[in-house]
Design an enzyme around this catalytic site. Structure first.
Site, PDB file in Angstrom:
ATOM      1  N   THR A 147      -3.537  -6.384  -5.238  1.00  0.00           N
ATOM      2  CA  THR A 147      -2.150  -5.954  -5.032  1.00  0.00           C
ATOM      3  C   THR A 147      -1.586  -6.499  -3.714  1.00  0.00           C
ATOM      4  O   THR A 147      -2.339  -6.697  -2.749  1.00  0.00           O
ATOM      5  CB  THR A 147      -2.088  -4.413  -4.985  1.00  0.00           C
ATOM      6  OG1 THR A 147      -0.806  -4.003  -4.508  1.00  0.00           O
ATOM      7  CG2 THR A 147      -3.118  -3.817  -4.038  1.00  0.00           C
ATOM      8  N   TYR A 171      -4.317   3.420  -1.412  1.00  0.00           N
ATOM      9  CA  TYR A 171      -4.389   2.471  -2.526  1.00  0.00           C
ATOM     10  C   TYR A 171      -4.666   1.056  -2.023  1.00  0.00           C
ATOM     11  O   TYR A 171      -5.605   0.378  -2.478  1.00  0.00           O
ATOM     12  CB  TYR A 171      -3.079   2.523  -3.328  1.00  0.00           C
ATOM     13  CG  TYR A 171      -2.954   1.445  -4.360  1.00  0.00           C
ATOM     14  CD1 TYR A 171      -3.881   1.338  -5.395  1.00  0.00           C
ATOM     15  CD2 TYR A 171      -1.906   0.515  -4.305  1.00  0.00           C
ATOM     16  CE1 TYR A 171      -3.772   0.330  -6.346  1.00  0.00           C
ATOM     17  CE2 TYR A 171      -1.789  -0.482  -5.249  1.00  0.00           C
ATOM     18  CZ  TYR A 171      -2.724  -0.576  -6.268  1.00  0.00           C
ATOM     19  OH  TYR A 171      -2.619  -1.578  -7.195  1.00  0.00           O
TER      20      TYR A 171
END
Ligand code: UDP
Length: 359
Positions: A147, A171
């Site tokens: 990501t 995350y």
């Protein structure tokens, strides 16, 4: 369940996906059996469709904690948690797996701040277990779903792969740590990986067959469409006082089918002998939250009721990808990733499921 595209090569695949590999792959030479971990989820299911369309066989391994059984359409489903090393090793052996793609992760930033241990367990321990199973099964190629959150607040735009990786939320940290682990494991020659750093995946399969189905849904495009459809009340627009042209956050939205094609290219590069690599996947174009709402209004013909809410913790003002590496390494040029097409496809997927007319 019949296979997707190559039944002309043998009489077996209409009965058994494993036979598809043994017979058709032998006939065609280069087709693969790919274990898609998390293949019942949003991005994983689109990858499975793309793999099947070119003749590869996706074998989904998913614990269905977030994914959907109905999104597994192009190969078998092994209902299993990736952290079960012996079960995953057995699945790789039973299924004759050639390569792995990994999507099984907790992704919602706010949830990670509230429940960090669950994120570290699933996102990091899950990949430790997967790598052990791959080592035991002598499966050496991995495409890993990473990501742009690994970059945190970028120092420069557009963001290149050389940008320092300083994630600002749980995350992003879990994905960053997995990338470090992959660097270590591949450095001893045990593995070759592609870590693909997505910007914002959005849209749906152009035929409306599959799309984004998170519960709860936190992402902008489906939330804006839902508000435009008159469902669930006004949406929250998180912050209109950013240092951006219209005050709302600017992001790089990439259509999920373009993302899928990039994954196939990444796997092919590894199989062709490329060294391990990390690569951004975006379009290079920044779109603001307000511009997304305008595009939703144009596509649906409805206004998007919204309230201006406080900034969301961890949201950078602008995240836009540099695209040079993806273009050079993966030959990647997005075909569906303009705002209008993304929203049209998402709307075509959601409207009938919500019982809403598209006219
Ligand atoms: N966003 C918003 N309202 C929502 C969902 C998202 O204003 O209901 C904003 C969010 O603050 C961010 C952008 O839309 O600036 C994209 O957020 P999304 O959650 O879709 O992507 P992610 O941040 O998970 O990559």
């Amino acid at each position: 369940m019949p296979c997707a595209s190559t039944c002309a090569f043998c009489n077996y695949c209409a009965r058994d996906f494993r036979s598809l590999s043994l017979h058709c792959n032998a006939a065609m030479g280069a087709l693969m059996r790919v274990l898609v971990v998390g293949g019942a989820g949003y991005i994983g299911s689109h990858i499975c469709k793309a793999l099947a369309e070119r003749g590869d066989t996706p074998i989904v391994l998913d614990n269905l904690s977030r994914g959907h059984r109905h999104a597994v359409k192009w190969g078998p489903l092994i209902e299993q948690d990736v952290r079960n090393v012996s079960a995953v090793t057995q699945a790789m052996s039973d299924q004759g797996i050639d390569a792995v793609m990994h999507f099984a992760a907790n992704i919602e930033v706010g949830e990670g701040q509230r429940e960090p241990l669950a994120f570290w367990d699933n996102n990091v321990a899950g990949v430790v277990a997967l790598l052990k199973a791959m080592e035991r099964s002598d499966v050496r190629h991995l495409v890993f779903s990473s990501t742009c959150a690994v970059y945190g607040e970028p120092q420069a735009l557009p963001i290149t792969e050389r940008e320092p990786r300083t994630p600002v939320n749980v995350y992003g940290q879990t994905k960053h740590v997995v990338e470090l682990m992959l660097e270590d494991v591949s450095s001893i020659g045990a593995l070759k990986y592609a870590a693909l750093r997505y910007f914002i995946a959005a849209g749906a399969s152009p035929d409306g067959e599959i799309g984004e189905e998170h519960d709860p849904e936190t992402h902008l495009v489906p939330n804006a469409l839902k508000a435009a459809a008159g469902l669930g009340g006004p949406m929250h627009l998180f912050g209109d006082d950013y240092d951006t042209p219209d005050g709302t956050c600017v992001r790089d939205y990439i259509h999920v089918m373009d993302l899928a094609q990039a994954h196939l290219q990444a796997l092919d590069r590894l199989r062709e002998g490329s060294a391990s690599f990390a690569c951004n996947l975006g379009t290079g174009t920044g779109i603001s939250v307000k511009e997304i709402l305008d595009a939703v209004e144009a596509v649906t013909g409805n206004p998007v009721p919204h309230t201006i809410s406080p900034r969301r913790v961890g949201d950078a003002a602008q995240l836009v990808s540099d695209t040079c590496l993806a273009r050079d390494l993966l030959n990647f040029t997005p075909t569906y990733s303009d705002a209008k097409t993304i929203i049209e496809h998402a709307w075509a997927f959601h409207a009938p499921r919500w019982g809403v007319s598209r006219d």
